[in-house]
Design a protein around this motif. Sequence first.
Motif, PDB file in Angstrom:
ATOM      1  N   THR A  46       2.573  -8.443  -5.168  1.00 46.06           N
ATOM      2  CA  THR A  46       1.447  -7.543  -5.395  1.00 46.06           C
ATOM      3  C   THR A  46       0.778  -7.164  -4.080  1.00 46.06           C
ATOM      4  N   THR A  47       0.597  -8.155  -3.222  1.00 45.92           N
ATOM      5  CA  THR A  47      -0.017  -7.895  -1.916  1.00 45.92           C
ATOM      6  C   THR A  47       0.848  -6.959  -1.085  1.00 45.92           C
ATOM      7  N   ARG A  48       2.154  -7.193  -1.116  1.00 42.26           N
ATOM      8  CA  ARG A  48       3.067  -6.331  -0.375  1.00 42.26           C
ATOM      9  C   ARG A  48       2.991  -4.894  -0.870  1.00 42.26           C
ATOM     10  N   ARG A  49       2.912  -4.735  -2.189  1.00 37.59           N
ATOM     11  CA  ARG A  49       2.837  -3.391  -2.757  1.00 37.59           C
ATOM     12  C   ARG A  49       1.508  -2.713  -2.421  1.00 37.59           C
ATOM     13  N   VAL A  50       0.435  -3.493  -2.419  1.00 39.21           N
ATOM     14  CA  VAL A  50      -0.879  -2.937  -2.079  1.00 39.21           C
ATOM     15  C   VAL A  50      -0.875  -2.434  -0.635  1.00 39.21           C
ATOM     16  N   ARG A  51      -0.333  -3.257   0.273  1.00 42.61           N
ATOM     17  CA  ARG A  51      -0.265  -2.835   1.675  1.00 42.61           C
ATOM     18  C   ARG A  51       0.626  -1.601   1.819  1.00 42.61           C
ATOM     19  N   GLY A  52       1.770  -1.613   1.121  1.00 49.02           N
ATOM     20  CA  GLY A  52       2.640  -0.455   1.163  1.00 49.02           C
ATOM     21  C   GLY A  52       1.979   0.770   0.565  1.00 49.02           C
ATOM     22  N   GLY A  53       1.177   0.546  -0.483  1.00 47.00           N
ATOM     23  CA  GLY A  53       0.464   1.654  -1.104  1.00 47.00           C
ATOM     24  C   GLY A  53      -0.553   2.266  -0.177  1.00 47.00           C
ATOM     25  N   ALA A  54      -1.198   1.449   0.647  1.00 45.53           N
ATOM     26  CA  ALA A  54      -2.174   1.969   1.601  1.00 45.53           C
ATOM     27  C   ALA A  54      -1.483   2.886   2.606  1.00 45.53           C
ATOM     28  N   ALA A  55      -0.291   2.478   3.076  1.00 45.42           N
ATOM     29  CA  ALA A  55       0.454   3.321   4.005  1.00 45.42           C
ATOM     30  C   ALA A  55       0.889   4.618   3.316  1.00 45.42           C
ATOM     31  N   ALA A  56       1.331   4.492   2.059  1.00 44.65           N
ATOM     32  CA  ALA A  56       1.755   5.679   1.316  1.00 44.65           C
ATOM     33  C   ALA A  56       0.585   6.632   1.098  1.00 44.65           C
ATOM     34  N   ARG A  57      -0.583   6.072   0.795  1.00 48.52           N
ATOM     35  CA  ARG A  57      -1.766   6.923   0.590  1.00 48.52           C
ATOM     36  C   ARG A  57      -2.182   7.620   1.883  1.00 48.52           C
ATOM     37  N   SER A  58      -2.058   6.905   3.004  1.00 49.38           N
ATOM     38  CA  SER A  58      -2.416   7.548   4.272  1.00 49.38           C
ATOM     39  C   SER A  58      -1.438   8.678   4.576  1.00 49.38           C
TER      40      SER A  58
END
Length: 490
Positions: A170-182
């Motif tokens: 979940t943490t990995r996906r959240v961090r990846g999601g932040a990069a995707a959102r940026s």
Amino acid sequence: MLRRTGRPALTGVLSAALGLAVAQLLAAATRPHAAPLVAVGQAVIDATPTPVKEFAVRTLGTYDKPALLSGIAVVLVMVTAVVGVLSARRPWVAIGGAALFGLAGAAAALSRPAATSYDAVPSLLGAAIAGATLLTWSLPRPATPDRRTFLRTTLLVTGGAVLAGAAAETTRRVRGGAAARSREAITLPAPADPAPPVGVAPGFSSARLYRVDTALSVPRVDVDAWSLRIHGMVEKEMSLSFADLLERPLRERDITLNCVSNEVGGPYVGTARWLGVPLAPLLAEAGVDAAANQLVARSADGMTIGTPVAAVLDGRDAMLCVGMNGEPLPLEHGFPVRVLTPGLYGYAGSCKWVTELELTTFADFDAYWVRRGWAARGPVKTASRIDTPRPFARVAAGKVMISGVAWAQGRGIRTVEVRVDERPWRKAELLPVPSSDTWVQWRYGWDATPGPHTLAVRATDGTGTVQTGERATPFPDGATGWHTITATVE
């Protein structure tokens, strides 16, 4: 016998799973590349002999990394099961085994080019938890635990491992999601120098462009925190943010990129429309020392790519790419910025997730692949490929269209010829292309007669040099030979 070895083996595996899950969670929340599985996997990749790597890429393609991680997991299960069995008789083995795994993970993490001392912490903490859990399970007791107690403990440890593993993912996906959102928040400016509107090259899809790299975990870079440092043998060091790049005039070009690992007729070549900042003017601003002949690009995960300075400054469209096919770079293709140098194989001219450019010399520094025996410079060789019909295809008699692509970036393609069986070579029709850096689509109408046939293709580049038919493997500077297939006409 099963009870005597089965239970201890299970305790070893579950203890290791709990420790590993906690280590992965800590790394995911702080330094993703310090995760034990990733760190050990990268160390294995670095230590793997080149012929083995080539076999993995050739055989498994993009599945090479999942296969590696799966293999590591299988070995881990087997070894920790043995440690569990031995610990049942000698509890000190639990401590020794955990220490060994912890030190191995820490050493692997610290061996990465961009490592910090903190990167050892996840592996050491995970090992401590695994060792303590197994030791508690293995210590002698007045009475052997009954089945209910063993089951309760097993469920408790398993639940902890599952929860920690789920939290890590979940943490990995959240961090990846932040990069995707940026990435999604970026609006790329229109190019000041758009691509020539001549011809349309196939493959204008990020999903179709091949991916070959050593990253087990795709770097998730927040564009707001990204910066590029230009230093080394320059008059003035420079530091640029992503916003700084977008303020500069952007150039758009259709450029074919290919991997040096590509076999004759292989899939690791593709074309995309790239948007970026010309690299030569940036280096001119920094003031390149006349003695510097190598530009070393470093990525967010520590990869180093060495490019001849002459190839950047000779007028070709070397760029710091920020866009691909009308969008910001996909995460797996180098977001937010990658280097692209037309006419060079990717290992010598294309660094994804770039964060640093250093001017130096080939005598003073060997980049990642050069240290592993690949040629230092890596110019692309003239090549061609048959795409239709497919190998071993069965086609109807009559007019059959043979088609494919040919490339010789920087030199362009003058002619493509097709040979059927041992008959004379025949010229194929070439479709329009935007530039000499874009592969050429070709086609040839074949009057197919019944029976088995052998089809071959060769290209002549813009200098008049005919593609060699001599077969050579990709190592150390690219494959050669004519792509040849067989087809049956019915």
